[in-house]
Write a protein that holds these residues in place. Structure first.
Motif, PDB file in Angstrom:
ATOM      1  N   ALA A 213      -0.787   3.601 -14.502  1.00  0.00           N
ATOM      2  CA  ALA A 213      -1.952   3.287 -13.667  1.00  0.00           C
ATOM      3  C   ALA A 213      -1.655   2.107 -12.752  1.00  0.00           C
ATOM      4  CB  ALA A 213      -3.153   2.975 -14.566  1.00  0.00           C
ATOM      5  N   LEU A 214      -0.902   1.132 -13.248  1.00  0.00           N
ATOM      6  CA  LEU A 214      -0.569  -0.038 -12.447  1.00  0.00           C
ATOM      7  C   LEU A 214       0.261   0.355 -11.228  1.00  0.00           C
ATOM      8  CD1 LEU A 214      -0.593  -3.112 -12.150  1.00  0.00           C
ATOM      9  CD2 LEU A 214       1.419  -3.208 -13.618  1.00  0.00           C
ATOM     10  N   TYR A 215       1.228   1.240 -11.437  1.00  0.00           N
ATOM     11  CA  TYR A 215       2.057   1.694 -10.321  1.00  0.00           C
ATOM     12  C   TYR A 215       1.229   2.453  -9.295  1.00  0.00           C
ATOM     13  CZ  TYR A 215       5.391   4.556  -7.751  1.00  0.00           C
ATOM     14  OH  TYR A 215       6.091   5.181  -6.743  1.00  0.00           O
ATOM     15  N   GLN A 216       0.358   3.327  -9.754  1.00  0.00           N
ATOM     16  CA  GLN A 216      -0.449   4.124  -8.838  1.00  0.00           C
ATOM     17  C   GLN A 216      -1.416   3.259  -8.029  1.00  0.00           C
ATOM     18  OE1 GLN A 216      -0.128   7.257  -8.032  1.00  0.00           O
ATOM     19  NE2 GLN A 216       1.554   7.572  -9.489  1.00  0.00           N
ATOM     20  N   MET A 217      -1.885   2.148  -8.619  1.00  0.00           N
ATOM     21  CA  MET A 217      -2.800   1.262  -7.893  1.00  0.00           C
ATOM     22  C   MET A 217      -2.120   0.607  -6.698  1.00  0.00           C
ATOM     23  SD  MET A 217      -5.010  -0.672 -10.850  1.00  0.00           S
ATOM     24  CE  MET A 217      -5.875  -1.635  -9.610  1.00  0.00           C
ATOM     25  N   PHE A 218      -0.855   0.262  -6.866  1.00  0.00           N
ATOM     26  CA  PHE A 218      -0.157  -0.430  -5.783  1.00  0.00           C
ATOM     27  C   PHE A 218       0.593   0.517  -4.856  1.00  0.00           C
ATOM     28  CE2 PHE A 218       3.332  -3.042  -4.005  1.00  0.00           C
ATOM     29  CZ  PHE A 218       2.551  -4.011  -3.384  1.00  0.00           C
ATOM     30  N   ARG A 219       0.846   1.740  -5.305  1.00  0.00           N
ATOM     31  CA  ARG A 219       1.682   2.681  -4.551  1.00  0.00           C
ATOM     32  C   ARG A 219       1.141   2.933  -3.154  1.00  0.00           C
ATOM     33  NH1 ARG A 219       1.152   8.025  -3.429  1.00  0.00           N
ATOM     34  NH2 ARG A 219       3.089   9.217  -3.071  1.00  0.00           N
ATOM     35  N   ASN A 220      -0.131   3.322  -3.060  1.00  0.00           N
ATOM     36  CA  ASN A 220      -0.693   3.671  -1.762  1.00  0.00           C
ATOM     37  C   ASN A 220      -0.746   2.467  -0.826  1.00  0.00           C
ATOM     38  OD1 ASN A 220      -1.028   6.301  -2.570  1.00  0.00           O
ATOM     39  ND2 ASN A 220      -3.176   6.053  -3.154  1.00  0.00           N
ATOM     40  N   GLN A 221      -1.017   1.275  -1.388  1.00  0.00           N
ATOM     41  CA  GLN A 221      -1.025   0.067  -0.556  1.00  0.00           C
ATOM     42  C   GLN A 221       0.377  -0.193   0.015  1.00  0.00           C
ATOM     43  OE1 GLN A 221      -2.728  -3.249  -2.709  1.00  0.00           O
ATOM     44  NE2 GLN A 221      -4.131  -1.917  -3.819  1.00  0.00           N
ATOM     45  N   PHE A 222       1.392  -0.002  -0.820  1.00  0.00           N
ATOM     46  CA  PHE A 222       2.759  -0.247  -0.372  1.00  0.00           C
ATOM     47  C   PHE A 222       3.176   0.762   0.690  1.00  0.00           C
ATOM     48  CE2 PHE A 222       7.367   0.497  -0.846  1.00  0.00           C
ATOM     49  CZ  PHE A 222       7.825  -0.762  -0.541  1.00  0.00           C
ATOM     50  N   LEU A 223       2.824   2.027   0.512  1.00  0.00           N
ATOM     51  CA  LEU A 223       3.197   3.045   1.486  1.00  0.00           C
ATOM     52  C   LEU A 223       2.479   2.824   2.817  1.00  0.00           C
ATOM     53  CD1 LEU A 223       3.248   6.225  -0.787  1.00  0.00           C
ATOM     54  CD2 LEU A 223       5.212   5.071   0.250  1.00  0.00           C
ATOM     55  N   THR A 224       1.219   2.403   2.763  1.00  0.00           N
ATOM     56  CA  THR A 224       0.495   2.093   3.998  1.00  0.00           C
ATOM     57  C   THR A 224       1.137   0.910   4.696  1.00  0.00           C
ATOM     58  OG1 THR A 224      -1.554   2.922   3.016  1.00  0.00           O
ATOM     59  CG2 THR A 224      -1.754   1.519   4.958  1.00  0.00           C
ATOM     60  N   TYR A 225       1.534  -0.081   3.910  1.00  0.00           N
ATOM     61  CA  TYR A 225       2.240  -1.241   4.465  1.00  0.00           C
ATOM     62  C   TYR A 225       3.531  -0.810   5.150  1.00  0.00           C
ATOM     63  CZ  TYR A 225       5.432  -5.256   4.100  1.00  0.00           C
ATOM     64  OH  TYR A 225       6.376  -6.218   4.338  1.00  0.00           O
ATOM     65  N   CYS A 226       4.265   0.114   4.538  1.00  0.00           N
ATOM     66  CA  CYS A 226       5.517   0.599   5.126  1.00  0.00           C
ATOM     67  C   CYS A 226       5.264   1.356   6.421  1.00  0.00           C
ATOM     68  CB  CYS A 226       6.246   1.498   4.131  1.00  0.00           C
ATOM     69  SG  CYS A 226       6.959   0.623   2.725  1.00  0.00           S
ATOM     70  N   LEU A 227       4.199   2.162   6.457  1.00  0.00           N
ATOM     71  CA  LEU A 227       3.905   2.925   7.676  1.00  0.00           C
ATOM     72  C   LEU A 227       3.649   2.009   8.864  1.00  0.00           C
ATOM     73  CD1 LEU A 227       1.598   5.757   6.281  1.00  0.00           C
ATOM     74  CD2 LEU A 227       3.798   6.050   7.430  1.00  0.00           C
ATOM     75  N   TYR A 228       3.052   0.844   8.610  1.00  0.00           N
ATOM     76  CA  TYR A 228       2.798  -0.098   9.691  1.00  0.00           C
ATOM     77  C   TYR A 228       3.994  -0.992   9.959  1.00  0.00           C
ATOM     78  CZ  TYR A 228       0.813  -4.076  12.187  1.00  0.00           C
ATOM     79  OH  TYR A 228       0.576  -5.073  13.090  1.00  0.00           O
ATOM     80  N   GLN A 229       4.679  -1.368   8.880  1.00  0.00           N
ATOM     81  CA  GLN A 229       5.752  -2.355   8.998  1.00  0.00           C
ATOM     82  C   GLN A 229       7.004  -1.780   9.631  1.00  0.00           C
ATOM     83  OE1 GLN A 229       5.585  -5.512   8.175  1.00  0.00           O
ATOM     84  NE2 GLN A 229       7.477  -6.269   7.301  1.00  0.00           N
ATOM     85  N   ILE A 230       7.434  -0.609   9.188  1.00  0.00           N
ATOM     86  CA  ILE A 230       8.735  -0.083   9.595  1.00  0.00           C
ATOM     87  C   ILE A 230       8.844   0.113  11.106  1.00  0.00           C
ATOM     88  CG2 ILE A 230      10.244   1.934   9.430  1.00  0.00           C
ATOM     89  CD1 ILE A 230       9.423   2.147   6.486  1.00  0.00           C
ATOM     90  N   PRO A 231       7.917   0.831  11.767  1.00  0.00           N
ATOM     91  CA  PRO A 231       8.091   1.015  13.212  1.00  0.00           C
ATOM     92  C   PRO A 231       7.976  -0.288  13.991  1.00  0.00           C
ATOM     93  CG  PRO A 231       6.531   2.602  12.300  1.00  0.00           C
ATOM     94  CD  PRO A 231       6.761   1.557  11.261  1.00  0.00           C
ATOM     95  N   ALA A 232       7.085  -1.188  13.574  1.00  0.00           N
ATOM     96  CA  ALA A 232       6.845  -2.416  14.341  1.00  0.00           C
ATOM     97  C   ALA A 232       8.017  -3.371  14.275  1.00  0.00           C
ATOM     98  CB  ALA A 232       5.591  -3.114  13.808  1.00  0.00           C
ATOM     99  N   VAL A 233       8.766  -3.341  13.174  1.00  0.00           N
ATOM    100  CA  VAL A 233       9.807  -4.336  12.969  1.00  0.00           C
ATOM    101  C   VAL A 233      11.202  -3.804  13.236  1.00  0.00           C
ATOM    102  CG1 VAL A 233      10.845  -5.858  11.251  1.00  0.00           C
ATOM    103  CG2 VAL A 233       8.381  -5.516  11.268  1.00  0.00           C
ATOM    104  N   LEU A 234      11.457  -2.549  12.911  1.00  0.00           N
ATOM    105  CA  LEU A 234      12.829  -2.074  12.862  1.00  0.00           C
ATOM    106  C   LEU A 234      13.256  -1.233  14.051  1.00  0.00           C
ATOM    107  CD1 LEU A 234      13.038  -1.190   9.083  1.00  0.00           C
ATOM    108  CD2 LEU A 234      13.676  -3.290  10.233  1.00  0.00           C
ATOM    109  N   LEU A 235      12.334  -0.840  14.937  1.00  0.00           N
ATOM    110  CA  LEU A 235      12.771  -0.108  16.119  1.00  0.00           C
ATOM    111  C   LEU A 235      13.659  -0.990  16.976  1.00  0.00           C
ATOM    112  CD1 LEU A 235       9.588   1.861  17.203  1.00  0.00           C
ATOM    113  CD2 LEU A 235      11.691   2.797  16.262  1.00  0.00           C
ATOM    114  N   PRO A 236      14.677  -0.421  17.622  1.00  0.00           N
ATOM    115  CA  PRO A 236      15.601  -1.240  18.413  1.00  0.00           C
ATOM    116  C   PRO A 236      14.886  -2.037  19.482  1.00  0.00           C
ATOM    117  CG  PRO A 236      16.488   0.958  18.103  1.00  0.00           C
ATOM    118  CD  PRO A 236      15.074   0.979  17.578  1.00  0.00           C
TER     119      PRO A 236
END
Length: 297
Positions: A213-236
């Motif tokens: 349950a602990l993993y599932q609580m944080f999973r969606n928050q982490f994936l949403t964070y990645c969806l916003y973080q990855i394109p904004a930071v890592l695109l050339p």
């Protein structure tokens, strides 16, 4: 089309030509090794001369500072000019050292050992930076699609583990490549590399987090964070660089629109935002762990 001898006479003639070419190759390779040895000696001599002059300039600067108090106004002006020249010379030495072998930092030493990672010409430096940008672009697209799939299409622990393993590998690879860029003169700020260290830590936590349950609580928050973080930071960066200003070099030169080609920071995002987002994600993870009842762990 390659020549193919059809008779014994032609085969003998071809062998003789190959023997002559082989001798030329041996001579060229011998000259190449000789030049390499000469380059190594020049590198060592240049590095030693820079180190010696640095020490002498440091001693001279200290002596000038001590003598300045009892000097005439004319001497004070002369001392000021000398000290300005010393500062300029230090900058010149730093530029020279980007083309000379030097000891790796602690991180590269731990990862690669004492391997020389200094590229010896600008073309090689720019080519390595270009490969770095291509690597980021390809992996950014893959990670974005992967995170979108995990967040909205499939909820699988095995798929999550594969995604998080890819993130850990990706961020670790980025820190290594950026450390090599720094060794070759890239003015990458500490906050930029620190942001990737934090992201590596977060990805590693998610990778090793057991199902529950602990993993599932944080999973969606982490994936949403990645969806916003990855394109904004890592695109050339070149996707965001404006048209080069007059008097600036093109993408193949040392600057592109006022942005040094060997640098990698996002010019359109302030450093505080990137670091703050990663730190907040880590703090959020900490509070999530604390707020979960013991029965749900």
């Amino acid at each position: 089309m390659l020549f193919s001898p059809s008779g014994l006479t032609e085969c003998f003639r071809e062998w003789e030509d190959l023997e002559k070419d082989y001798q030329k190759i041996q001579d060229t390779h011998r000259l190449y090794k000789q030049k390499l040895e000469e380059v190594a000696k020049l590198q060592a001599g240049c590095s030693g001369a820079i180190a010696r002059q640095r020490n002498k300039l440091k001693d001279l600067d200290s002596s000038l500072e001590e003598c300045k108090e009892n000097s005439s106004p004319e001497d004070v002006d002369a001392v000021a000019k000398i000290r300005d020249s010393i500062t300029e010379r230090e900058a010149a030495f730093s530029e020279m050292e980007t083309f000379l072998p030097k000891k790796n930092g602690l991180y590269l030493t731990l990862v690669l050992g004492n391997v020389n990672v200094t590229l010896l010409n600008k073309q090689s430096k720019f080519a390595y930076k270009d490969e770095y940008e291509k690597f980021k672009l390809i992996l950014t697209v893959i990670l974005f699609v992967f995170s979108f799939t995990c967040r909205f299409l499939f909820s699988s622990r095995a798929l999550d583990a594969l995604f998080n393993f890819l993130l850990v590998w990706y961020y670790c690879t980025l820190t290594i490549r950026e450390s090599i860029l720094i060794s070759n003169g890239s003015r990458i700020k500490g906050w930029w590399v620190f942001h990737h260290y934090v992201s590596t830590f977060l990805s590693g936590v998610m990778l090793t987090w057991p199902e529950g349950a602990l993993y599932q609580m944080f999973r969606n928050q982490f994936l949403t964070y990645c969806l916003y973080q990855i394109p904004a930071v890592l695109l050339p960066e070149r996707l965001f660089v404006p048209t080069p200003r007059a008097g600036r070099a093109t993408q193949h030169g040392p600057d592109c629109g006022g942005f040094p080609v060997l640098d990698v920071e996002r010019s359109h995002l302030p450093p505080s935002i990137l670091v703050l987002r990663s730190v907040l994600a880590a703090v959020q993870q900490h509070h999530t762990v604390q707020d979960v009842p013991a029965s749900s762990v």
